[in-house]
Scaffold this motif. Structure first.
Motif, PDB file in Angstrom:
ATOM      1  N   ALA A  85      -6.543 -34.488 -61.420  1.00 51.55           N
ATOM      2  CA  ALA A  85      -5.955 -34.031 -62.824  1.00 51.55           C
ATOM      3  C   ALA A  85      -6.119 -35.314 -63.808  1.00 51.55           C
ATOM      4  CB  ALA A  85      -4.582 -33.618 -62.938  1.00 51.55           C
ATOM      5  N   LEU A  86      -5.779 -36.499 -63.024  1.00 55.06           N
ATOM      6  CA  LEU A  86      -5.634 -37.829 -64.122  1.00 55.06           C
ATOM      7  C   LEU A  86      -7.187 -38.084 -64.297  1.00 55.06           C
ATOM      8  CD1 LEU A  86      -4.337 -40.388 -65.080  1.00 55.06           C
ATOM      9  CD2 LEU A  86      -4.545 -41.277 -62.700  1.00 55.06           C
ATOM     10  N   ALA A  87      -8.098 -38.057 -63.445  1.00 53.33           N
ATOM     11  CA  ALA A  87      -9.390 -38.310 -63.694  1.00 53.33           C
ATOM     12  C   ALA A  87      -9.798 -37.670 -64.821  1.00 53.33           C
ATOM     13  CB  ALA A  87     -10.135 -38.177 -62.551  1.00 53.33           C
ATOM     14  N   ARG A  88      -9.743 -36.272 -65.104  1.00 53.73           N
ATOM     15  CA  ARG A  88     -10.200 -35.269 -65.964  1.00 53.73           C
ATOM     16  C   ARG A  88      -9.573 -35.772 -67.367  1.00 53.73           C
ATOM     17  NH1 ARG A  88      -8.897 -31.509 -61.923  1.00 53.73           N
ATOM     18  NH2 ARG A  88     -10.827 -30.941 -60.813  1.00 53.73           N
ATOM     19  N   GLN A  89      -8.316 -36.245 -67.309  1.00 51.86           N
ATOM     20  CA  GLN A  89      -7.667 -36.739 -68.261  1.00 51.86           C
ATOM     21  C   GLN A  89      -7.954 -38.098 -69.081  1.00 51.86           C
ATOM     22  OE1 GLN A  89      -3.415 -36.309 -67.398  1.00 51.86           O
ATOM     23  NE2 GLN A  89      -3.641 -34.261 -66.958  1.00 51.86           N
ATOM     24  N   LEU A  90      -8.623 -39.029 -68.292  1.00 49.99           N
ATOM     25  CA  LEU A  90      -9.052 -40.342 -68.703  1.00 49.99           C
ATOM     26  C   LEU A  90      -9.972 -40.478 -69.846  1.00 49.99           C
ATOM     27  CD1 LEU A  90      -9.187 -42.253 -65.366  1.00 49.99           C
ATOM     28  CD2 LEU A  90      -7.437 -42.373 -67.106  1.00 49.99           C
ATOM     29  N   ASP A  91     -10.764 -39.287 -70.301  1.00 44.48           N
ATOM     30  CA  ASP A  91     -11.859 -39.566 -70.990  1.00 44.48           C
ATOM     31  C   ASP A  91     -12.066 -37.957 -71.677  1.00 44.48           C
ATOM     32  OD1 ASP A  91     -14.706 -39.351 -72.209  1.00 44.48           O
ATOM     33  OD2 ASP A  91     -14.503 -41.170 -71.662  1.00 44.48           O
ATOM     34  N   ARG A  92     -12.363 -37.529 -72.924  1.00 44.64           N
ATOM     35  CA  ARG A  92     -12.514 -36.282 -73.263  1.00 44.64           C
ATOM     36  C   ARG A  92     -13.859 -35.718 -72.858  1.00 44.64           C
ATOM     37  NH1 ARG A  92     -10.828 -36.912 -79.835  1.00 44.64           N
ATOM     38  NH2 ARG A  92      -8.460 -37.324 -79.524  1.00 44.64           N
ATOM     39  N   ARG A  93     -14.613 -36.327 -72.470  1.00 41.76           N
ATOM     40  CA  ARG A  93     -16.069 -35.743 -71.957  1.00 41.76           C
ATOM     41  C   ARG A  93     -15.586 -35.143 -70.753  1.00 41.76           C
ATOM     42  NH1 ARG A  93     -19.307 -41.275 -71.423  1.00 41.76           N
ATOM     43  NH2 ARG A  93     -17.264 -41.840 -70.783  1.00 41.76           N
ATOM     44  N   PRO A  94     -16.502 -34.106 -70.385  1.00 44.90           N
ATOM     45  CA  PRO A  94     -16.351 -33.324 -69.284  1.00 44.90           C
ATOM     46  C   PRO A  94     -16.736 -34.041 -67.971  1.00 44.90           C
ATOM     47  CG  PRO A  94     -18.192 -32.657 -70.136  1.00 44.90           C
ATOM     48  CD  PRO A  94     -17.448 -33.570 -71.325  1.00 44.90           C
ATOM     49  N   LEU A  95     -15.789 -33.695 -66.888  1.00 44.32           N
ATOM     50  CA  LEU A  95     -16.000 -34.115 -65.682  1.00 44.32           C
ATOM     51  C   LEU A  95     -15.590 -33.268 -64.461  1.00 44.32           C
ATOM     52  CD1 LEU A  95     -16.415 -36.805 -63.688  1.00 44.32           C
ATOM     53  CD2 LEU A  95     -13.888 -37.157 -64.159  1.00 44.32           C
ATOM     54  N   THR A  96     -16.698 -32.954 -63.561  1.00 41.60           N
ATOM     55  CA  THR A  96     -16.280 -32.257 -62.514  1.00 41.60           C
ATOM     56  C   THR A  96     -15.586 -32.989 -61.302  1.00 41.60           C
ATOM     57  OG1 THR A  96     -18.098 -30.753 -63.155  1.00 41.60           O
ATOM     58  CG2 THR A  96     -17.299 -30.756 -60.786  1.00 41.60           C
ATOM     59  N   VAL A  97     -14.562 -32.826 -60.700  1.00 40.65           N
ATOM     60  CA  VAL A  97     -14.004 -33.492 -59.768  1.00 40.65           C
ATOM     61  C   VAL A  97     -13.744 -32.606 -58.618  1.00 40.65           C
ATOM     62  CG1 VAL A  97     -11.871 -34.796 -59.225  1.00 40.65           C
ATOM     63  CG2 VAL A  97     -12.898 -34.877 -61.551  1.00 40.65           C
ATOM     64  N   THR A  98     -14.221 -33.157 -57.454  1.00 44.52           N
ATOM     65  CA  THR A  98     -13.781 -32.357 -56.099  1.00 44.52           C
ATOM     66  C   THR A  98     -12.776 -33.236 -55.215  1.00 44.52           C
ATOM     67  OG1 THR A  98     -15.672 -33.095 -54.877  1.00 44.52           O
ATOM     68  CG2 THR A  98     -15.720 -31.140 -56.203  1.00 44.52           C
ATOM     69  N   ASN A  99     -12.133 -32.720 -54.268  1.00 44.33           N
ATOM     70  CA  ASN A  99     -11.280 -33.752 -53.554  1.00 44.33           C
ATOM     71  C   ASN A  99     -11.357 -33.085 -51.935  1.00 44.33           C
ATOM     72  OD1 ASN A  99      -8.720 -32.214 -53.572  1.00 44.33           O
ATOM     73  ND2 ASN A  99      -8.937 -32.510 -55.709  1.00 44.33           N
ATOM     74  N   ASP A 100     -10.800 -33.852 -51.067  1.00 41.87           N
ATOM     75  CA  ASP A 100     -10.832 -33.366 -49.751  1.00 41.87           C
ATOM     76  C   ASP A 100     -10.182 -34.405 -49.018  1.00 41.87           C
ATOM     77  OD1 ASP A 100     -11.439 -32.223 -47.683  1.00 41.87           O
ATOM     78  OD2 ASP A 100     -13.493 -32.788 -47.257  1.00 41.87           O
ATOM     79  N   ILE A 101      -9.380 -33.930 -48.023  1.00 40.79           N
ATOM     80  CA  ILE A 101      -8.596 -34.460 -46.988  1.00 40.79           C
ATOM     81  C   ILE A 101      -9.507 -34.587 -45.557  1.00 40.79           C
ATOM     82  CG2 ILE A 101      -6.476 -34.770 -45.592  1.00 40.79           C
ATOM     83  CD1 ILE A 101      -5.266 -33.201 -47.610  1.00 40.79           C
ATOM     84  N   VAL A 102      -9.780 -35.775 -45.297  1.00 40.22           N
ATOM     85  CA  VAL A 102     -10.656 -36.102 -44.041  1.00 40.22           C
ATOM     86  C   VAL A 102      -9.937 -36.395 -42.763  1.00 40.22           C
ATOM     87  CG1 VAL A 102     -13.010 -36.787 -43.198  1.00 40.22           C
ATOM     88  CG2 VAL A 102     -12.643 -36.117 -45.565  1.00 40.22           C
ATOM     89  N   ASP A 103     -10.122 -35.813 -41.758  1.00 41.16           N
ATOM     90  CA  ASP A 103      -9.347 -36.213 -40.547  1.00 41.16           C
ATOM     91  C   ASP A 103     -10.168 -37.350 -39.951  1.00 41.16           C
ATOM     92  OD1 ASP A 103      -7.664 -36.520 -38.556  1.00 41.16           O
ATOM     93  OD2 ASP A 103      -8.557 -34.886 -37.492  1.00 41.16           O
ATOM     94  N   GLY A 104      -9.257 -38.658 -39.780  1.00 35.25           N
ATOM     95  CA  GLY A 104     -10.405 -39.807 -39.161  1.00 35.25           C
ATOM     96  C   GLY A 104      -9.778 -41.148 -39.537  1.00 35.25           C
ATOM     97  N   LEU A 105     -10.204 -42.173 -39.037  1.00 32.00           N
ATOM     98  CA  LEU A 105      -9.880 -43.606 -39.446  1.00 32.00           C
ATOM     99  C   LEU A 105     -10.524 -43.836 -40.581  1.00 32.00           C
ATOM    100  CD1 LEU A 105      -9.977 -45.381 -36.119  1.00 32.00           C
ATOM    101  CD2 LEU A 105      -7.707 -44.579 -37.243  1.00 32.00           C
ATOM    102  N   PRO A 106      -9.643 -44.603 -41.713  1.00 32.48           N
ATOM    103  CA  PRO A 106     -10.555 -44.821 -42.895  1.00 32.48           C
ATOM    104  C   PRO A 106     -11.839 -45.418 -42.756  1.00 32.48           C
ATOM    105  CG  PRO A 106      -8.156 -45.616 -42.902  1.00 32.48           C
ATOM    106  CD  PRO A 106      -8.434 -45.081 -41.441  1.00 32.48           C
ATOM    107  N   VAL A 107     -11.976 -46.172 -41.896  1.00 34.83           N
ATOM    108  CA  VAL A 107     -13.258 -47.412 -41.860  1.00 34.83           C
ATOM    109  C   VAL A 107     -14.584 -46.010 -41.405  1.00 34.83           C
ATOM    110  CG1 VAL A 107     -14.828 -48.790 -40.634  1.00 34.83           C
ATOM    111  CG2 VAL A 107     -12.479 -49.497 -41.290  1.00 34.83           C
ATOM    112  N   LYS A 108     -14.270 -45.260 -40.537  1.00 40.06           N
ATOM    113  CA  LYS A 108     -15.149 -44.355 -40.062  1.00 40.06           C
ATOM    114  C   LYS A 108     -15.390 -43.320 -40.964  1.00 40.06           C
ATOM    115  CE  LYS A 108     -14.400 -45.107 -35.107  1.00 40.06           C
ATOM    116  NZ  LYS A 108     -14.136 -44.188 -33.741  1.00 40.06           N
TER     117      LYS A 108
END
Length: 299
Positions: A85-108
Motif C-alpha cells: 500500500a505504501l509503495a502505491r502511495q509514494l507516487d501518483r503514477r500507477p504501479l503494480t505491486v505483488t508480494n509473497d512470503i517465501v519459506d527459507g533462509l534469506p540468503v538462499k
C-alpha cells in the motif's frame, strides 16, 4: 520487472522479469526509515520502467509449510500488505505491486529470486541498523552470488533524486562491461548524464617514481578509459558522457564523485583491476560502507 524491456535486461525462462524488494530481517516489517528508503527507491525504479514491483519476505523457520494459522506468518502478511500500500502511495503514477512470503533462509531466498528478476533491491535490518547488515555475511553473500544486478540503498540516501548523474567505475576487469552496460542503459532511460571514472595509482615498485612514471601511468589510465567507454557511447549516442581519470583510492574517489552529484554509482561484481590494483568485489563492498547514494552492482 515486466513491461517495457531495457537494453541490458536478460530474458527469463518464462519471459517475465520482476523488480524485487527483499526484506532481509525475516520477521515483521518494522516501518523503519531505512526500509522505507529502499522501498521508495524500488518503487520509483519500477515506475520508471513501467514494471511490476514484487516484495518478497523470507521466513527461515518453516512456518509457511505448517498449514495452520501462525502469528509470525500473519504478522508478515500484514507487513507486506502495508508495504504494498505504501509503495502505491509514494507516487501518483500507477504501479503494480505483488508480494509473497517465501519459506527459507534469506540468503538462499534472495539468490533464487535473483534468477527470475531484472533487478534486486536490498532493504535494511530496520532497527538492527543498515550498516550492520551491510557488513554482515548475509549481504556480502547475496551481493556476491546473485544472478542479476543488485542495488543497495544506504541510510540517508536521497531516493527521490532522479536528476543526478549515473556514476560508473571503469577498469580493465571482466566485470567492467556489465557495469558499463547497466550504467549507459540507465542513463539513456533516464536521459541522465553519465560520469565514467577511472581511478589509478602508482604500483608499489614505483616508490621512487619520476615524473615520467606518473605520466605513463596516467596515460595508460586515460587510454583504458577511452577504449572502455567509446563502444558504449557509440551504442548510446544520446547519452552525455563525462570521463575522468583520477589518481587516488578507487572506493574513496567513487564515493566522493557520486556524493557530489550522482543519483547512483555503478560497479561490476567480479574481476580484478590491473590499473587500480583492487579486486572488484572489494570495491563493491567498500562502496556499500562509504557511498551515500544507491550502489548498483552489475552482473
Amino acid at each position: 520487472m515486466s513491461g517495457t524491456p531495457v537494453p541490458w535486461t536478460r530474458g527469463g525462462s518464462d519471459g517475465r522479469r520482476h523488480a524485487r524488494l527483499a526484506d532481509l530481517c525475516g520477521r515483521g516489517v518494522d516501518g523503519s526509515e531505512h526500509s522505507r528508503r529502499a522501498l521508495e527507491w524500488a518503487a520509483g525504479e519500477a515506475r520508471l520502467r513501467g514494471a511490476v514491483l514484487r516484495i518478497v519476505y523470507a521466513l527461515p523457520i518453516g512456518l509457511t509449510r505448517s498449514g495452520g494459522p501462525d502469528p509470525h506468518v500473519d504478522a508478515a502478511a500484514r507487513g507486506l500488505a502495508d508495504l504494498a500500500a505504501l509503495a502505491r502511495q509514494l507516487d501518483r503514477r500507477p504501479l503494480t505491486v505483488t508480494n509473497d512470503i517465501v519459506d527459507g533462509l534469506p540468503v538462499k531466498v534472495l539468490i533464487e529470486e535473483s534468477r527470475h528478476c531484472a533487478l534486486l533491491v536490498l532493504g535494511s535490518r530496520g532497527h538492527g541498523g543498515f550498516a550492520n547488515l551491510l557488513l554482515g555475511s548475509t549481504a556480502v553473500e547475496v551481493t556476491a552470488r546473485t544472478a542479476c544486478p543488485v542495488v543497495v540503498v544506504p541510510p540517508g540516501a536521497d531516493v527521490r533524486n532522479r536528476s543526478g548523474a549515473v556514476v560508473v567505475g571503469v577498469d580493465d576487469s571482466t566485470g567492467c562491461e556489465s557495469a558499463l552496460e547497466f550504467a549507459f542503459a540507465r542513463a539513456a532511460q533516464r536521459r541522465a548524464r553519465l560520469v565514467a571514472l577511472q581511478v589509478w595509482n602508482l604500483p608499489r615498485q614505483f616508490s621512487g617514481h619520476s615524473t615520467a612514471d606518473v605520466d605513463r601511468v596516467r596515460s595508460d589510465s586515460e587510454s583504458l578509459l577511452a577504449r572502455a567507454v567509446i563502444p558504449w557511447q557509440d551504442r548510446f549516442p544520446d547519452v552525455i558522457v563525462e570521463t575522468r581519470s583520477i589518481e587516488g583510492h578507487v572506493v574513496a574517489e567513487l564515493a566522493a564523485v557520486s556524493a557530489a552529484g550522482g543519483e547512483v554509482v555503478v560497479v561490476g561484481g567480479r574481476g580484478r583491476s590491473v590499473v587500480a590494483g583492487a579486486f572488484l568485489g572489494s570495491v563493491s563492498q567498500g562502496l556499500l560502507r562509504h557511498a551515500v547514494v544507491p550502489v548498483a552492482i552489475a552482473r
